[in-house]
Design a protein around this motif. Structure first.
Motif, mmCIF file in Angstrom:
data_model
loop_
_atom_site.group_PDB
_atom_site.id
_atom_site.type_symbol
_atom_site.label_atom_id
_atom_site.label_comp_id
_atom_site.label_asym_id
_atom_site.label_seq_id
_atom_site.Cartn_x
_atom_site.Cartn_y
_atom_site.Cartn_z
ATOM 1 N N SER A 41 0.624 -1.100 0.131
ATOM 2 C CA SER A 41 -0.139 0.030 -0.059
ATOM 3 C C SER A 41 0.702 1.274 -0.137
ATOM 4 N N TYR A 42 0.205 2.181 -0.394
ATOM 5 C CA TYR A 42 1.128 3.762 -0.248
ATOM 6 C C TYR A 42 1.555 3.891 1.078
ATOM 7 N N VAL A 43 0.774 3.636 2.151
ATOM 8 C CA VAL A 43 1.405 3.880 3.526
ATOM 9 C C VAL A 43 2.848 2.964 3.798
ATOM 10 N N GLU A 44 2.617 1.560 3.258
ATOM 11 C CA GLU A 44 3.836 0.847 3.672
ATOM 12 C C GLU A 44 5.006 1.178 2.818
ATOM 13 N N VAL A 45 4.625 1.669 1.682
ATOM 14 C CA VAL A 45 6.032 2.192 0.624
ATOM 15 C C VAL A 45 6.519 3.349 1.099
ATOM 16 N N LYS A 47 6.470 4.140 4.397
ATOM 17 C CA LYS A 47 7.267 3.782 5.294
ATOM 18 C C LYS A 47 8.643 3.560 4.931
ATOM 19 N N ALA A 48 8.745 2.594 4.122
ATOM 20 C CA ALA A 48 10.070 2.037 3.680
ATOM 21 C C ALA A 48 10.989 3.118 2.912
ATOM 22 N N LEU A 49 10.186 3.797 2.179
ATOM 23 C CA LEU A 49 10.881 5.255 1.613
ATOM 24 C C LEU A 49 11.497 6.108 2.827
ATOM 25 N N HIS A 50 10.776 6.591 3.701
ATOM 26 C CA HIS A 50 11.228 7.327 4.806
ATOM 27 C C HIS A 50 12.311 6.518 5.617
ATOM 28 N N LEU A 51 12.236 5.298 5.910
ATOM 29 C CA LEU A 51 13.485 4.783 6.659
ATOM 30 C C LEU A 51 14.747 4.454 5.643
ATOM 31 N N LEU A 56 20.055 6.346 4.804
ATOM 32 C CA LEU A 56 21.042 7.007 3.692
ATOM 33 C C LEU A 56 21.769 8.334 4.453
ATOM 34 N N TYR A 57 20.917 8.973 5.194
ATOM 35 C CA TYR A 57 21.452 10.165 5.787
ATOM 36 C C TYR A 57 22.453 9.617 6.782
ATOM 37 N N ARG A 58 22.006 8.794 7.761
ATOM 38 C CA ARG A 58 23.076 8.246 8.606
ATOM 39 C C ARG A 58 24.238 7.762 7.962
ATOM 40 N N PHE A 59 24.315 6.891 6.862
ATOM 41 C CA PHE A 59 25.306 6.578 6.262
ATOM 42 C C PHE A 59 26.500 7.626 5.810
#
Length: 70
Positions: A41-45, A47-51, A56-59
């Protein structure tokens, strides 16, 4: 002292596809295809994109810190 890391190129939040480098446009197409193929679903996608963005930011931050300490 920590070096400042540039996380964006100062572009506005609203970005047009025709303003992207070809490699960036290809990455966008790949990401969209993977999201569609996932069947989530859009919500799950979202969430994955946000994480993924957070990881990536932490890396980038960790890589910068390691380079500075060498």
């Amino acid at each position: 002292m920590l070096k400042k890391i540039q996380l964006s190129d100062g572009m506005p939040v609203s970005i047009s596809k025709n303003e992207l480098k070809s490699e960036t446009s290809n990455l966008l197409c790949d990401i969209k295809a993977l999201c569609a193929k996932s069947g989530l679903s859009y919500v799950e996608v979202n969430k994955a994109l946000h994480l993924a963005d957070e990881e990536l930011y932490r890396f980038v931050v960790n890589s910068s810190i390691q380079v500075q300490s060498k």
